[in-house]
Scaffold this active site. Structure first.
Site, PDB file in Angstrom:
ATOM      1  N   VAL A   9       0.837  -1.204   0.000  1.00 37.01           N
ATOM      2  CA  VAL A   9       0.000   0.000   0.000  1.00 37.01           C
ATOM      3  C   VAL A   9       0.871   1.253   0.000  1.00 37.01           C
ATOM      4  O   VAL A   9       0.605   2.215  -0.723  1.00 37.01           O
ATOM      5  CB  VAL A   9      -0.961   0.004   1.206  1.00 37.01           C
ATOM      6  CG1 VAL A   9      -1.736   1.314   1.279  1.00 37.01           C
ATOM      7  CG2 VAL A   9      -1.934  -1.168   1.109  1.00 37.01           C
ATOM      8  N   TYR A  10       1.927   1.231   0.793  1.00 36.89           N
ATOM      9  CA  TYR A  10       2.810   2.393   0.863  1.00 36.89           C
ATOM     10  C   TYR A  10       3.498   2.634  -0.473  1.00 36.89           C
ATOM     11  O   TYR A  10       3.544   3.764  -0.967  1.00 36.89           O
ATOM     12  CB  TYR A  10       3.837   2.189   1.976  1.00 36.89           C
ATOM     13  CG  TYR A  10       4.712   3.395   2.196  1.00 36.89           C
ATOM     14  CD1 TYR A  10       4.171   4.590   2.671  1.00 36.89           C
ATOM     15  CD2 TYR A  10       6.069   3.352   1.934  1.00 36.89           C
ATOM     16  CE1 TYR A  10       4.964   5.704   2.871  1.00 36.89           C
ATOM     17  CE2 TYR A  10       6.876   4.460   2.133  1.00 36.89           C
ATOM     18  CZ  TYR A  10       6.314   5.633   2.606  1.00 36.89           C
ATOM     19  OH  TYR A  10       7.104   6.734   2.797  1.00 36.89           O
TER      20      TYR A  10
END
Length: 259
Positions: free
Chosen positions: A152-153
């Site tokens: 996600v990052y």
């Protein structure tokens, strides 16, 4: 012409370094952060410039809307989308609230703050939009041996690269420019706050990131990579992106056809 800059995540790390440098260059500031005490400390320490402190949490819709109103209503010369949060962990293990926080802070907030600011900048014929991403934006092709897991990052930082590049083209000839900064590991509390020990890893200073950014603006770079010595590496990536984009066809590629 206004000499006003808005910096998110301004109470520590890269954001604080930007705020300090801009104050030293006599910019008036709107500083955004979650910690009111730290915001107040910065204001008290910089009596020679006008500093307004805005306590807002950019992981929430209310916080984003509060800061977006400043972006829309104030004659900003510079917007620095710096606020960040990591939550490095495999997607299956990432709690929904943490996933939402990453996306809100690193995707939704920069998008909506930029949207709020850019119209006024275009009307005034001047403005600079800077978003802070990281070299992890380019780590998507890495294999399973690369740690820590951070889907996600990484995806959120890749968004900042793509939107900044595309926005830069949209703004051609308007006097407004868009940029994204992609440092590697920086010597701030960012990683330790996520429970990661990077003390043995060589790290760039936040001040060097700011120095590289300001020089990158002078050079006209849209993607500024403070730790990449060979600029040609980035050019190769972007040329390959365009080659792949231009290599598409309405015909089904041979490898996808049945034997």
């Amino acid at each position: 012409m206004s000499n006003l800059a808005l910096v998110t995540g301004a109470t520590s790390g890269i954001g604080l370094a930007f705020a300090e440098r801009l104050a030293a260059d006599n910019h008036d500031l709107i500083i955004v952060g979650r910690n009111q005490d730290r915001l107040d400390e910065f204001v008290a320490a910089h009596p020679k410039v006008k500093v307004r402190a805005v306590a807002a949490d950019l992981s929430t819709p209310e916080g984003i809307d509060t800061v977006a109103a400043y972006c829309a209503d104030e004659p900003l010369e510079i917007l620095i989308n710096n606020a960040g949060v990591a939550h490095y962990m495999p997607l299956a293990d990432l709690p929904a609230d943490k996933a939402r926080e990453v996306v809100n802070v690193k995707v939704l907030a920069p998008t909506l703050l930029t949207r709020a600011a850019v119209g006024g900048m275009q009307q005034r014929g001047k403005g600079t939009i800077i978003s802070i991403a990281g070299m992890i934006a380019f780590s998507g092709p890495a294999g399973p041996a690369v740690m820590p897991r951070r889907a996600v990052y990484a995806g959120s930082l890749a968004h900042l690269v793509a939107i900044s590049q595309t926005l830069s083209a949209e703004l051609e000839g308007t006097g407004v420019t868009a940029h994204v900064v992609c440092p590697g590991i920086v010597a701030t509390a960012f990683h330790s706050s996520q429970g990661l020990d990077v003390s043995a890893v060589p790290r760039m200073s936040a001040d060097d990131v700011v120095t590289a950014t300001l020089r990158g603006l002078e050079l006209g770079e849209v993607v500024i990579a403070p730790g990449v010595e060979d600029r040609g590496l980035l050019d190769t990536v972007f040329e390959a992106d365009l080659a792949a984009f231009g290599g598409q066809s309405p015909e089904l590629a041979t490898r996808y056809r049945s034997n």
